[in-house]
Design an enzyme around this catalytic site. Structure first.
Site, PDB file in Angstrom:
ATOM      1  N   ASN A  82       0.874  -1.177   0.000  1.00 15.17           N
ATOM      2  CA  ASN A  82       0.000   0.000   0.000  1.00 15.17           C
ATOM      3  C   ASN A  82       0.914   1.231   0.000  1.00 15.17           C
ATOM      4  O   ASN A  82       1.488   1.576   1.028  1.00 15.17           O
ATOM      5  CB  ASN A  82      -0.880  -0.049   1.264  1.00 15.17           C
ATOM      6  CG  ASN A  82      -1.717   1.204   1.443  1.00 15.17           C
ATOM      7  OD1 ASN A  82      -1.795   2.052   0.549  1.00 15.17           O
ATOM      8  ND2 ASN A  82      -2.362   1.324   2.597  1.00 15.17           N
ATOM      9  N   GLU A 117      -6.959   4.821   7.700  1.00 13.76           N
ATOM     10  CA  GLU A 117      -6.691   6.231   7.394  1.00 13.76           C
ATOM     11  C   GLU A 117      -7.879   6.867   6.683  1.00 13.76           C
ATOM     12  O   GLU A 117      -8.176   8.046   6.873  1.00 13.76           O
ATOM     13  CB  GLU A 117      -5.388   6.350   6.580  1.00 13.76           C
ATOM     14  CG  GLU A 117      -4.173   6.112   7.470  1.00 13.76           C
ATOM     15  CD  GLU A 117      -2.960   5.534   6.784  1.00 13.76           C
ATOM     16  OE1 GLU A 117      -2.899   5.538   5.543  1.00 13.76           O
ATOM     17  OE2 GLU A 117      -2.052   5.073   7.508  1.00 13.76           O
ATOM     18  N   SER A 155       3.158  -2.175  10.473  1.00 17.02           N
ATOM     19  CA  SER A 155       4.597  -2.279  10.730  1.00 17.02           C
ATOM     20  C   SER A 155       5.185  -3.641  10.370  1.00 17.02           C
ATOM     21  O   SER A 155       6.059  -4.148  11.075  1.00 17.02           O
ATOM     22  CB  SER A 155       4.901  -1.915  12.184  1.00 17.02           C
ATOM     23  OG  SER A 155       4.565  -0.552  12.425  1.00 17.02           O
ATOM     24  N   GLY A 196       2.469   2.210  10.798  1.00 18.66           N
ATOM     25  CA  GLY A 196       3.504   3.235  10.654  1.00 18.66           C
ATOM     26  C   GLY A 196       4.215   3.595  11.954  1.00 18.66           C
ATOM     27  O   GLY A 196       4.915   4.595  12.016  1.00 18.66           O
ATOM     28  N   HIS A 235      -9.596   1.380   4.664  1.00 17.30           N
ATOM     29  CA  HIS A 235      -8.339   1.518   5.413  1.00 17.30           C
ATOM     30  C   HIS A 235      -8.578   2.471   6.584  1.00 17.30           C
ATOM     31  O   HIS A 235      -9.349   3.425   6.466  1.00 17.30           O
ATOM     32  CB  HIS A 235      -7.238   2.056   4.491  1.00 17.30           C
ATOM     33  CG  HIS A 235      -5.893   2.011   5.127  1.00 17.30           C
ATOM     34  ND1 HIS A 235      -5.491   2.951   6.052  1.00 17.30           N
ATOM     35  CD2 HIS A 235      -4.868   1.128   5.010  1.00 17.30           C
ATOM     36  CE1 HIS A 235      -4.279   2.634   6.468  1.00 17.30           C
ATOM     37  NE2 HIS A 235      -3.872   1.544   5.857  1.00 17.30           N
ATOM     38  N   LYS A 244       0.165   4.233  -0.349  1.00 16.17           N
ATOM     39  CA  LYS A 244      -0.472   5.428   0.250  1.00 16.17           C
ATOM     40  C   LYS A 244      -0.238   6.661  -0.632  1.00 16.17           C
ATOM     41  O   LYS A 244      -0.164   6.530  -1.846  1.00 16.17           O
ATOM     42  CB  LYS A 244       0.016   5.625   1.690  1.00 16.17           C
ATOM     43  CG  LYS A 244      -0.160   4.346   2.523  1.00 16.17           C
ATOM     44  CD  LYS A 244      -0.032   4.553   3.996  1.00 16.17           C
ATOM     45  CE  LYS A 244      -0.269   3.214   4.708  1.00 16.17           C
ATOM     46  NZ  LYS A 244      -0.230   3.326   6.143  1.00 16.17           N
ATOM     47  N   GLU A 264      -5.551  -4.740  10.512  1.00 14.63           N
ATOM     48  CA  GLU A 264      -4.489  -3.760  10.759  1.00 14.63           C
ATOM     49  C   GLU A 264      -4.813  -2.967  12.020  1.00 14.63           C
ATOM     50  O   GLU A 264      -5.625  -2.034  11.972  1.00 14.63           O
ATOM     51  CB  GLU A 264      -4.398  -2.780   9.589  1.00 14.63           C
ATOM     52  CG  GLU A 264      -4.125  -3.433   8.252  1.00 14.63           C
ATOM     53  CD  GLU A 264      -3.545  -2.431   7.264  1.00 14.63           C
ATOM     54  OE1 GLU A 264      -2.439  -2.669   6.795  1.00 14.63           O
ATOM     55  OE2 GLU A 264      -4.189  -1.412   6.983  1.00 14.63           O
TER      56      GLU A 264
HETATM   57  P1  PGA Z   1       2.733   0.229   7.674  1.00 17.43           P
HETATM   58  O1  PGA Z   1       1.283   0.466   7.031  1.00 17.43           O
HETATM   59  O2  PGA Z   1       3.275  -1.039   7.082  1.00 17.43           O
HETATM   60  O3  PGA Z   1       3.529   1.440   7.275  1.00 17.43           O
HETATM   61  O4  PGA Z   1       2.549   0.120   9.146  1.00 17.43           O
HETATM   62  C1  PGA Z   1       0.401  -0.593   6.810  1.00 17.43           C
HETATM   63  C2  PGA Z   1      -0.882  -0.094   6.206  1.00 17.43           C
HETATM   64  O5  PGA Z   1      -1.375   0.960   6.626  1.00 17.43           O
HETATM   65  O6  PGA Z   1      -1.451  -0.740   5.311  1.00 17.43           O
END
Ligand code: PGA
Length: 252
Positions: free
Chosen positions: A10, A99, A213, A173, A97, A12, A167
């Site tokens: 992803n 976010e 992560s 992140g 997601h 983003k 997640e």
């Molecule tokens: P990350 O993000 O691997 O940077 O923690 C995962 C995601 O949001 O899909």
């Protein structure tokens, strides 16, 4: 039936033309270099979908978007429809997601509407679920995830058109992760709720990814769990060597 691992990146809101082409080209070379037993997916921002599609030509890496609207077309300024995504060569779309749930107030109902429209257009969905830190601290993790599955996954979803991604919001992140036992517990509970909702056969075949992560160093720990069928990778998917090392370390 064994579930084929899905290693999904992803990207983003990252990537201009030059770095997206470079990243896709490196992934293409790495995927070609060795036979692996997993499916790869990359989800660049809308603006880079066509460019990345072209850069990946000739190699088996699926292309996905990070969101879509639930309508086929019409007066929805700034939105992108599922048909526009299939037209560009996408076969997947990430939906719900955390976010988007946080930044755009997306509810389970909205995610479900989008998923129905995406499936109708022939897209496979990666439907994201996961608890916040406050919910985790209150001991609500499993309930929150179950409710998100019940509310976000269409009633007629199948293992062929739907993937779930667990997640934990606090793990995205941050470099923090749940324990392997915590992840397995949530995945097993999610599969149980999928069995209730969609029937045992679909639930047993449906892939449930872990995200939050994921790095080369922890890939094996998470991806060897019985109910973990791949990873949704943010930060580490922006570096081709890390992205491929996750697949390699998980031996898939
Ligand atoms: P990350 O993000 O691997 O940077 O923690 C995962 C995601 O949001 O899909």
């Amino acid at each position: 039936m064994a579930r084929k691992m899905l290693i999904a990146g992803n990207w983003k809101m990252n990537g201009l033309s030059a770095d997206s082409i470079a990243l896709a080209t490196e992934i293409k070379a790495a995927v070609k270099s060795k036979k692996r037993n997993c499916e790869f997916l990359v989800c660049p921002p809308f603006t880079m979908l066509a460019t990345v599609k072209k850069a990946l030509r000739g190699v088996k890496v699926a292309l996905g978007a990070q969101d879509c609207h639930f309508n086929e077309k019409g007066a929805h300024t700034g939105d992108v429809s599922p048909l526009m995504l299939t037209d560009l060569g996408c076969s997947y779309v990430i939906l719900g997601h955390s976010e988007r749930r946080a930044d755009h107030g997306e509810s389970n109902e909205l995610v479900c509407k989008k998923a129905i429209a995406a499936n109708k257009a022939g897209l496979k969905t990666v439907i994201c679920i996961g608890e916040t830190l406050e919910q985790r601290d209150r001991g609500e993790t499993v309930d929150v995830c179950k409710n998100q599955v019940l509310g976000s996954v269409p009633a007629d979803a199948t293992a062929l058109n739907t993937v779930i991604a667990y997640e934990p919001v606090w793990a995205i992140g941050t470099g923090k992760t749940p324990t392997a036992a915590d992840v397995e517990e949530v995945h097993a509970q999610v599969r149980k709720v999928l069995a209730k909702k969609l029937g045992k056969a679909q639930a047993n075949k449906m892939r449930i990814l872990y995200g939050g992560s994921v790095k080369p160093a922890n890939a094996k720990e998470f991806l060897s769990l019985p109910d973990v069928d791949g990873a949704l990778i943010g930060g580490a998917s922006l570096k081709s060597t890390d992205f491929m090392a996750i697949a390699d370390n998980a031996a898939c």
